[in-house]
Design an enzyme around this catalytic site. Sequence first.
Site, PDB file in Angstrom:
ATOM      1  CB  THR A   1      -0.939   0.026   1.218  1.00 48.28           C
ATOM      2  OG1 THR A   1      -0.150  -0.005   2.409  1.00 48.28           O
ATOM      3  CG2 THR A   1      -1.913  -1.142   1.188  1.00 48.28           C
TER       4      THR A   1
ATOM      5  CG  HIS B   1       9.953  -4.038   3.691  1.00 43.09           C
ATOM      6  ND1 HIS B   1       9.099  -4.582   4.605  1.00 43.09           N
ATOM      7  CD2 HIS B   1      10.457  -2.921   4.264  1.00 43.09           C
ATOM      8  CE1 HIS B   1       9.076  -3.831   5.698  1.00 43.09           C
ATOM      9  NE2 HIS B   1       9.886  -2.813   5.510  1.00 43.09           N
TER      10      HIS B   1
END
Length: 173
Positions: free
Chosen positions: A36, A51
Amino acid sequence: MRPDLTFVLGGAASGKSSFAEQLVVMSGKKRVYLATSQVFDEEMRLKIKQHIAQRGEGWSTIEVPFDLISKIRDMDSNQIGLVDCATMWLTNHLLAGSDLEMEQTALLDALRNCPAELVVVSNEVGHGIVPENTLARQFREMQGRLNIALAAQADLVVQVTAGLPVVLKGQLP
């Protein structure tokens, strides 16, 4: 038995995303990462790259800074989705001037009707001080309401602090 909806919350850099990723991997299902965040600067670009490297292989990543709801609706029962995170999704809509109550209602409906297992990550913002400006106070209020609604709807709620998970509701699979 695995929960249909798992809600993982914690403070910034608490280990909540890593914990949520482990839950998804343990499911053995086809993994979908619903990202998001938006990239506005080099620091965020590097954080996202880290990540992705940390998650490793076996993930399908879909960027959904605004269109999270339709992607949740598109998922099937052979998949498990990781929404990381509800906080960035809410922030995107707040800054875009969206109707936050309408967006929250639609999100909760999509989560309730999704045939896939889902893990939703969110920041806990209720442990801090009262912000000094209107926008920050509006965000804190809306994030608190969203977290309450997600926790109420979830089968499993886990708070992560200093990398340690504490089950608030339900049982770990």
